[in-house]
Write an enzyme that holds these catalytic residues in place. Sequence first.
Site, short mmCIF file in Angstrom:
data_model
loop_
_atom_site.label_atom_id
_atom_site.label_comp_id
_atom_site.label_asym_id
_atom_site.label_seq_id
_atom_site.Cartn_x
_atom_site.Cartn_y
_atom_site.Cartn_z
N LYS A 152 -3.29 81.09 79.30
CA LYS A 152 -2.34 79.99 79.33
C LYS A 152 -1.53 79.98 80.62
CE LYS A 152 1.49 79.87 76.86
NZ LYS A 152 2.43 79.81 75.71
N ASP A 170 0.23 75.25 74.59
CA ASP A 170 1.40 75.93 74.05
C ASP A 170 1.76 75.28 72.72
OD1 ASP A 170 2.51 73.50 74.73
OD2 ASP A 170 4.17 74.33 75.89
#
Length: 251
Positions: A152, A170
């Site tokens: 991420k 997210d």
Amino acid sequence: MKPVKPRKPAVKPAAKRPAVMTGAPIPVLRWPPDEDRVEEIFQRLSGVMPDPKTELNFSNPYTLVVAVALSAQATDVSVNKATDRLFQVADTPEKMLALGEEGLIPYIASIGLYRGKARNVIALSRIVLEQHGGQVPLNRAELQSLPGVGRKTASVVLNELGIEAAIAVDTHVFRVSHRLGLANAGTPDKVEAQLFKVVPEDWLPKAHHWLILHGRYTCTARKPKCLSCLIADLCPSRAGLMASGEAAAPL
């Protein structure tokens, strides 16, 4: 002699829901979504956010990597408050190593998990300096090999710098994608894969930011602002949120 009561079988604690699953219930909708509806969603989002950017403050690739790494399980606001001071004294790997782990901690102590993050920032700074000549490697494999930099974080960095049209999933992206029916998978990695299949190619470079910002300010986890949402008529979850009382009431 008292009879021995049979022991109750041990009850396993319920598995914790991943952070991306918190908030209002997320519907499971038909997938893949209608292409025209998806195109219209991003067309409208682009109209109000033509040039979306990360809300983390940074001045170079190194400070961006550090800021994103510090933002795990923390808000951008709290990270910016810390880095506004930190980057005045340490905005390069050399300066960060000179500061050291114990010197770094006071700057980031207000951020969650700060001790582990301090350890990772110092470790990644050393690798960037010793193995990459002080320049952050801007390819996914080498980025993700840095301490504290997962998929991420690497996606955010590569997307923000215009190197790769990545989508970092997210909590906001996960929630908004499900509510809009852009994805229905149960893990961030699988949601990412679904988004790459349904988001039109022209919108991919900015889709990450549009979904995050829409989730942060409009399609919030609790009390989403459905009545003022510019894509509410395109949202298959709106009726359910309104009926359940999850959506925010009009002012």
